[in-house]
Design an enzyme around this catalytic site. Structure first.
Site, PDB file in Angstrom:
ATOM      1  N   THR A 203     -41.856  41.101  30.802  1.00 29.65           N
ATOM      2  CA  THR A 203     -42.347  41.187  29.422  1.00 29.65           C
ATOM      3  C   THR A 203     -43.098  39.920  29.017  1.00 29.65           C
ATOM      4  O   THR A 203     -43.861  39.940  28.056  1.00 29.65           O
ATOM      5  CB  THR A 203     -41.175  41.365  28.432  1.00 29.65           C
ATOM      6  OG1 THR A 203     -40.170  40.414  28.779  1.00 29.65           O
ATOM      7  CG2 THR A 203     -40.584  42.753  28.509  1.00 29.65           C
TER       8      THR A 203
ATOM      9  N   SER B 159     -39.808  15.978  51.743  1.00 28.42           N
ATOM     10  CA  SER B 159     -39.082  17.180  51.347  1.00 28.42           C
ATOM     11  C   SER B 159     -37.967  17.452  52.349  1.00 28.42           C
ATOM     12  O   SER B 159     -38.219  17.619  53.549  1.00 28.42           O
ATOM     13  CB  SER B 159     -40.031  18.379  51.303  1.00 28.42           C
ATOM     14  OG  SER B 159     -39.284  19.572  51.410  1.00 28.42           O
TER      15      SER B 159
ATOM     16  N   GLY C  77     -36.474  34.117  44.227  1.00 30.04           N
ATOM     17  CA  GLY C  77     -36.480  34.759  42.914  1.00 30.04           C
ATOM     18  C   GLY C  77     -35.669  33.969  41.899  1.00 30.04           C
ATOM     19  O   GLY C  77     -35.296  34.491  40.857  1.00 30.04           O
ATOM     20  N   LEU C  78     -35.378  32.701  42.187  1.00 29.04           N
ATOM     21  CA  LEU C  78     -34.609  31.873  41.246  1.00 29.04           C
ATOM     22  C   LEU C  78     -35.476  30.757  40.663  1.00 29.04           C
ATOM     23  O   LEU C  78     -34.973  29.760  40.160  1.00 29.04           O
ATOM     24  CB  LEU C  78     -33.370  31.292  41.942  1.00 29.04           C
ATOM     25  CG  LEU C  78     -32.401  32.333  42.505  1.00 29.04           C
ATOM     26  CD1 LEU C  78     -31.277  31.660  43.292  1.00 29.04           C
ATOM     27  CD2 LEU C  78     -31.807  33.192  41.388  1.00 29.04           C
TER      28      LEU C  78
ATOM     29  N   SER D 199     -40.167  27.329  42.151  1.00 27.77           N
ATOM     30  CA  SER D 199     -41.487  26.745  41.857  1.00 27.77           C
ATOM     31  C   SER D 199     -41.483  26.064  40.490  1.00 27.77           C
ATOM     32  O   SER D 199     -41.859  24.901  40.370  1.00 27.77           O
ATOM     33  CB  SER D 199     -42.588  27.800  41.845  1.00 27.77           C
ATOM     34  OG  SER D 199     -42.449  28.678  42.902  1.00 27.77           O
TER      35      SER D 199
ATOM     36  N   GLU E 230     -49.272  26.029  37.696  1.00 23.53           N
ATOM     37  CA  GLU E 230     -48.975  27.153  38.588  1.00 23.53           C
ATOM     38  C   GLU E 230     -50.087  28.205  38.543  1.00 23.53           C
ATOM     39  O   GLU E 230     -50.533  28.714  39.566  1.00 23.53           O
ATOM     40  CB  GLU E 230     -47.623  27.771  38.222  1.00 23.53           C
ATOM     41  CG  GLU E 230     -47.311  29.010  39.023  1.00 23.53           C
ATOM     42  CD  GLU E 230     -45.947  29.010  39.678  1.00 23.53           C
ATOM     43  OE1 GLU E 230     -45.134  28.106  39.392  1.00 23.53           O
ATOM     44  OE2 GLU E 230     -45.698  29.922  40.489  1.00 23.53           O
TER      45      GLU E 230
ATOM     46  N   ASP F  86     -40.258  31.181  33.118  1.00 25.29           N
ATOM     47  CA  ASP F  86     -39.522  30.321  34.050  1.00 25.29           C
ATOM     48  C   ASP F  86     -39.643  28.850  33.661  1.00 25.29           C
ATOM     49  O   ASP F  86     -38.654  28.118  33.596  1.00 25.29           O
ATOM     50  CB  ASP F  86     -40.043  30.515  35.479  1.00 25.29           C
ATOM     51  CG  ASP F  86     -39.948  31.964  35.927  1.00 25.29           C
ATOM     52  OD1 ASP F  86     -39.235  32.744  35.273  1.00 25.29           O
ATOM     53  OD2 ASP F  86     -40.598  32.321  36.929  1.00 25.29           O
TER      54      ASP F  86
ATOM     55  N   TYR G 192     -47.394  42.107  41.617  1.00 24.12           N
ATOM     56  CA  TYR G 192     -47.168  41.433  40.324  1.00 24.12           C
ATOM     57  C   TYR G 192     -48.472  41.396  39.533  1.00 24.12           C
ATOM     58  O   TYR G 192     -48.518  41.747  38.354  1.00 24.12           O
ATOM     59  CB  TYR G 192     -46.647  40.011  40.570  1.00 24.12           C
ATOM     60  CG  TYR G 192     -46.299  39.240  39.319  1.00 24.12           C
ATOM     61  CD1 TYR G 192     -45.018  39.299  38.772  1.00 24.12           C
ATOM     62  CD2 TYR G 192     -47.249  38.437  38.682  1.00 24.12           C
ATOM     63  CE1 TYR G 192     -44.686  38.576  37.626  1.00 24.12           C
ATOM     64  CE2 TYR G 192     -46.924  37.723  37.531  1.00 24.12           C
ATOM     65  CZ  TYR G 192     -45.647  37.789  37.011  1.00 24.12           C
ATOM     66  OH  TYR G 192     -45.330  37.078  35.875  1.00 24.12           O
TER      67      TYR G 192
HETATM   68  C1  GLA Z   1     -41.701  35.841  37.650  1.00 24.03           C
HETATM   69  C2  GLA Z   1     -42.685  35.133  36.732  1.00 24.03           C
HETATM   70  C3  GLA Z   1     -42.228  35.176  35.276  1.00 24.03           C
HETATM   71  C4  GLA Z   1     -41.888  36.603  34.855  1.00 24.03           C
HETATM   72  C5  GLA Z   1     -40.963  37.266  35.878  1.00 24.03           C
HETATM   73  C6  GLA Z   1     -40.714  38.719  35.582  1.00 24.03           C
HETATM   74  O1  GLA Z   1     -40.483  35.145  37.679  1.00 24.03           O
HETATM   75  O2  GLA Z   1     -42.826  33.791  37.124  1.00 24.03           O
HETATM   76  O3  GLA Z   1     -43.212  34.620  34.456  1.00 24.03           O
HETATM   77  O4  GLA Z   1     -43.040  37.363  34.661  1.00 24.03           O
HETATM   78  O5  GLA Z   1     -41.478  37.165  37.197  1.00 24.03           O
HETATM   79  O6  GLA Z   1     -40.007  38.865  34.397  1.00 24.03           O
END
Ligand code: GLA
Length: 350
Positions: A16, A46, A100-101, A104, A136, A148, A197
């Site tokens: 969203t 790193s 997915g956490l 970045s 980014e 994020d 995406y």
């Molecule tokens: C990734 C993107 C966020 C958001 C989510 C989905 O994490 O970086 O900005 O769009 O996907 O909610």
């Protein structure tokens, strides 16, 4: 100086943010760490990549490697009129990458915060979040929304943040003490997901543009009637999801944990069916988490593999996670992992 920058999970409000709707993420107790000192140029080691990179501040060419996040941060800071000098140090921490956490955003904010403190740039947290997103989008080249970076910058211990991504107004929402957030990583890395995406983003942007609206918050299902089926399917999910974020905020405030959990599950099947960013592994996790007694569960972040969360009673969480992990590992070849995490503060220096 040492900087700790959290990762995040999103409780609700998925896909969203790039429609300028509502989101409700949580900064979590897994971190990117930068330990370093001021210097003329940049030299960073790193731990994850076992790799040292060096560059001069007048040479910000993209390398397609982990150092691009640092270069991107410098680029946007210079454009904005700031003049920080270099860093020498190392990057480590316990936040898994490409899971997915938001590793970045976490790394961008770690760099941003380090420079902000070391060179007294006096940026606000909101400004650091916006500039990190810009780095980014424009330098690294990922068309992400603001969620994020915002939560990594502004997270608060024991709280989720309700964010209106149009106005960037936000409100902390306490997470009831008795619940535990379980993070489950499917073992499927997320890197290949970028085209899907971007495609979701393109469709929603087209709808907003045609309807001349600044945010999905102002779109009703009725207004979608003349769009192609696929557009209707995608955007009506967004409308329902915005509503769910508002509902979750209320349920949490009233300590209605069961109702909160049910909304998460509803959101998962809606995003799976109508936004089509889930996969059989994430679905398996959600189904089993509920069956084994979690209040709720859903994919978190962009989807297409990556991570899911479950919300469970603290006393039962470990057993639930372990049981799913065992079943999952029997069924799928991927190397899954689960972690019990706490809602944490945003980026900080020690
Ligand atoms: C990734 C993107 C966020 C958001 C989510 C989905 O994490 O970086 O900005 O769009 O996907 O909610």
């Amino acid at each position: 100086m040492k900087v700790l920058s959290p990762g995040r999970v999103n409780l609700i409000g998925e896909h969203t943010d790039y429609t300028y709707g509502y989101v409700m993420p949580v900064a979590i107790s897994l971190y990117t760490e930068i330990q370093g000192e001021k210097s003329e140029d940049v030299e960073l080691y790193s731990e994850v990549f076992n790799d040292t990179k060096r560059f001069k501040l007048n040479n910000l060419t993209k390398e397609n490697s982990w150092i691009d996040y640092v270069k991107g941060v410098y680029k946007v800071l210079f454009e904005r009129g700031f003049n920080p000098k270099g860093i020498r140090g190392r990057v480590g921490g316990n936040l898994p990458i490409s899971s997915g956490l938001s590793s970045s955003a976490s790394f961008e904010l770690a760099t941003m915060h380090f420079l902000n403190e070391a060179y007294s740039l006096k940026m606000s947290r909101k400004e650091m979040a916006l500039l990190s997103q810009k780095a980014e989008n424009e330098f690294v080249g990922v068309p992400c929304g603001i969620m994020d970076q915002f939560v990594v910058a502004l997270g608060k211990e024991n709280n989720a943040i309700f964010i209106d991504t149009e106005t960037l107004n936000y409100e902390y929402v306490p997470i009831p003490k008795d619940i535990q957030i379980i993070v489950f990583h499917t073992g499927i890395k997320r890197e290949l997901a970028s085209s899907a995406y971007a495609e979701r983003r393109r469709i929603t942007e087209e709808v907003l543009k045609k309807l001349r609206k600044n945010s999905s918050k102002y779109v009703s299902e009725e207004e979608l009637k003349d769009f192609p089926e696929l557009y209707k399917k995608r955007f009506s999910y967004i409308i329902r999801e915005n509503r769910r974020v508002e509902k979750v905020k209320e349920e949490l405030k009233n300590n209605n944990i069961e109702a909160f959990g049910k909304i998460l599950v509803e959101a998962h099947w809606d995003i799976a069916k109508n936004y089509e960013v889930s996969c059989k592994e994430l679905d398996f996790f959600v189904k089993n988490a509920v069956e084994y007694g979690a209040y709720g569960a859903r994919l978190t972040g962009a989807g297409f593999g990556g991570a899911a969360i479950a919300i469970a009673d603290r006393r039962k969480a470990m057993a639930i996670a372990e049981k799913i992990f065992i079943e999952y590992s029997k069924k799928f070849p991927w190397k899954a992992k689960y972690l019990l995490v706490e809602a944490s503060d945003g980026v900080k220096s020690l």
